[in-house]
Design an enzyme around this catalytic site. Structure first.
Site, PDB file in Angstrom:
ATOM      1  CE  LYS A 158      -6.060  -5.104   9.340  1.00  0.00           C
ATOM      2  NZ  LYS A 158      -5.468  -5.033   7.984  1.00  0.00           N
ATOM      3  N   GLY A 193      -5.653  -4.782  -1.204  1.00  0.00           N
ATOM      4  CA  GLY A 193      -4.842  -4.526  -2.394  1.00  0.00           C
ATOM      5  C   GLY A 193      -4.184  -3.158  -2.309  1.00  0.00           C
ATOM      6  CD  GLU A 252     -13.258   5.445   4.750  1.00  0.00           C
ATOM      7  OE1 GLU A 252     -13.766   4.308   4.850  1.00  0.00           O
ATOM      8  OE2 GLU A 252     -13.840   6.485   5.102  1.00  0.00           O
ATOM      9  CB  VAL A 284      -0.952   0.007   1.215  1.00  0.00           C
ATOM     10  CG1 VAL A 284      -1.778   1.297   1.236  1.00  0.00           C
ATOM     11  CG2 VAL A 284      -1.865  -1.207   1.191  1.00  0.00           C
ATOM     12  CG  ASP A 309      -8.178  -8.319   9.175  1.00  0.00           C
ATOM     13  OD1 ASP A 309      -7.269  -7.477   9.165  1.00  0.00           O
ATOM     14  OD2 ASP A 309      -9.168  -8.258   8.407  1.00  0.00           O
ATOM     15  N   GLY A 316     -10.698  -1.584   2.921  1.00  0.00           N
ATOM     16  CA  GLY A 316      -9.893  -1.138   1.791  1.00  0.00           C
ATOM     17  C   GLY A 316     -10.393   0.114   1.107  1.00  0.00           C
ATOM     18  CB  ILE A 361     -15.535   0.037   0.825  1.00  0.00           C
ATOM     19  CG1 ILE A 361     -15.428  -1.205  -0.049  1.00  0.00           C
ATOM     20  CG2 ILE A 361     -16.995   0.426   1.006  1.00  0.00           C
ATOM     21  CD1 ILE A 361     -16.032  -2.450   0.574  1.00  0.00           C
ATOM     22  CB  VAL A 385     -12.869  -0.511   8.175  1.00  0.00           C
ATOM     23  CG1 VAL A 385     -14.068  -1.432   7.975  1.00  0.00           C
ATOM     24  CG2 VAL A 385     -12.486  -0.446   9.649  1.00  0.00           C
ATOM     25  CE  LYS A 431      -9.860  -5.173   8.042  1.00  0.00           C
ATOM     26  NZ  LYS A 431      -9.848  -5.994   6.814  1.00  0.00           N
TER      27      LYS A 431
END
Length: 438
Positions: free
Chosen positions: A106, A308, A130, A17, A202, A135, A137, A133, A206
């Site tokens: 997270k 991703g 943002e 990322v 994980d 990715g 979205i 949680v 979140k």
């Protein structure tokens, strides 16, 4: 034309990322300046090894191992290192020095979010997350801002792409868990050590973040009931499909009343049966989706890529531009809105339905005894299916019962299952899964 102000951006971490974030900051500098009202100058990238090979080609002079100095000289800090330390110390240092921070961490937010929120409040700077949680979205800003005039009552989320891919493979191909996991690892959806994903950790982190924003109360990882998917079998998937359900790992946060009638919030992660017509049932592969129920807005769903490099970088840049705009305009930064103090409720207080698979003796009166036991525990049966089968070796017939209950408290349902196990006509309890959306 007025010359634009320059804001220094420090990037901590340059993994999948982080590398994409750096690339976008450099390649789209002019476009970001036009949207922000300031030039976002990538002042440095803190990494463990400046000579490591990376998928994205970036100027070598940007790399440093001195994260502390880099943070002290920044207006905006992006933390994508992951883990608890040194990320926690660096974020607190940045906030204390007056820098706005964007993070996708997270685990840290779920474990020690309140400390970070308080530090941001005290310094009057913005802490945005943002990317922590789902990715790409955009889900946290809509909850925090767009729905701030409403009351959210319930959040259901598929927030881990690895587990969704595994369960989808099991549902669509009939694969066993181990085979679906191996395929997820081959395709890069699962790590070599998939524990954090398949055990639900994980998703639980979140869930704590979603609950915090949705119910304006600070929830930590310890407030989340967590169950993973390692016990879900191909037989469970097949039985669910036969009954018109699909199994998903859901993160759930909902407002409930406890035994004394006082409001509380249940936050939990566990495998869940959903009717195939439910919007979340159609979320396939490694995609994520979050389904929200609010008093006035009704039902809303947010869907997209949950992981991703490039998709998650989009969420990071959105937070960065928002924070930069506020620095340009001046005035107070946007901080967390934890105005309530709603207690976290234990799993026993949750209200849900159960899917229960039983292998029972094929003899008269069995169904009546089971139904009577359910009724005695205050649990109503919605549907019951029976299939007769004969053991090839012993030639003895038994029956497989698949029961779906009406909604009841978790405590009543758990007590019912324990009582059923004690019946002499029960050979085994083959599966117990929670049901939502019925």
């Amino acid at each position: 034309m007025t010359e634009l102000r320059t804001l220094k951006v420090a990037l901590l971490g340059c993994g999948n990322v982080g590398a994409q974030v750096a690339r976008i900051l450099i390649e789209d500098a002019d476009a970001l300046a036009a949207r922000t009202g300031a030039r976002l100058e990538l002042s440095g990238i803190a990494v463990r090894n400046v000579n490591s090979k990376r998928d994205v080609e970036l100027p070598q002079e940007l790399f440093t191992t001195d994260a502390e100095t880099l943070v002290k000289d920044a207006d905006l800090v992006i933390e994508l290192m992951g883990g608890i330390e040194p990320a926690r110390t660096l974020i607190l240092s940045a906030l204390t020095n007056g820098a706005c921070v964007v993070t996708g961490n997270k685990a840290l937010l779920a474990q020690d979010g309140p400390t970070l929120y308080e530090a941001a409040d005290k310094a009057g700077v913005q802490l945005s997350f943002e990317a922590a949680v789902a990715g790409a979205i955009p889900i946290l800003r809509p909850i925090r801002d767009s729905l701030s005039g409403d009351r959210i009552t319930r959040v259901l989320g598929i927030v881990n792409g690895t587990t969704n891919f595994i369960l989808d493979q099991m549902d669509s191909t009939g694969a066993q868990f181990a085979d679906a996991l191996a395929e997820a690892q081959r395709l890069g959806y699962a790590e070599a050590d998939p524990t954090a994903d398949v055990e639900g950790h994980d998703a639980a982190a979140k869930a704590a973040i979603l609950a915090t924003l949705s119910f304006h109360t600070r929830f930590a990882l310890e407030n989340v009931h967590c169950e993973g998917i390692t016990s879900v079998t191909a037989a469970d998937i097949a039985a669910a499909k036969d009954a018109g359900f699909v199994i998903k790992l859901l993160a759930i946060a909902e407002k409930l009343a406890d035994a004394d009638g006082k409001d509380g919030v249940s936050v939990r992660v566990h495998p869940t049966l959903l009717p195939r017509e439910h919007p979340l049932a159609a979320v396939r592969g490694a995609f994520n989706a979050v389904f929200i129920e609010a008093e006035n807005a009704g039902e809303l769903m947010f869907y997209g890529q949950g992981a991703g490099g490039t998709p998650t970088a989009s969420a990071v840049l959105g937070d960065l531009v928002s924070a930069a705009r506020r620095l340009v305009l001046g005035g107070p930064q946007r901080t967390e809105t934890t105005t309530g103090h709603v207690p976290a409720l234990p799993i026993d207080a949750s209200v849900t339905s159960y899917y229960i698979g039983l292998d029972v003796a094929d003899q008269p009166g069995v169904l009546a005894r089971i139904a009577q036991l359910f009724a005695g525990n205050g649990v109503s049966i919605e549907t019951m299916r029976q299939t007769i089968h004969r053991d090839a070796e012993s030639n003895v017939e038994s029956a497989e019962l698949r029961i779906v209950t009406h909604r009841a408290s978790e405590a009543a349902l758990a007590a019912t299952v324990e009582a059923v196990k004690g019946l002499d006509v029960i050979n085994s309890v083959t599966s117990v899964l929670r049901v939502e959306g019925v």
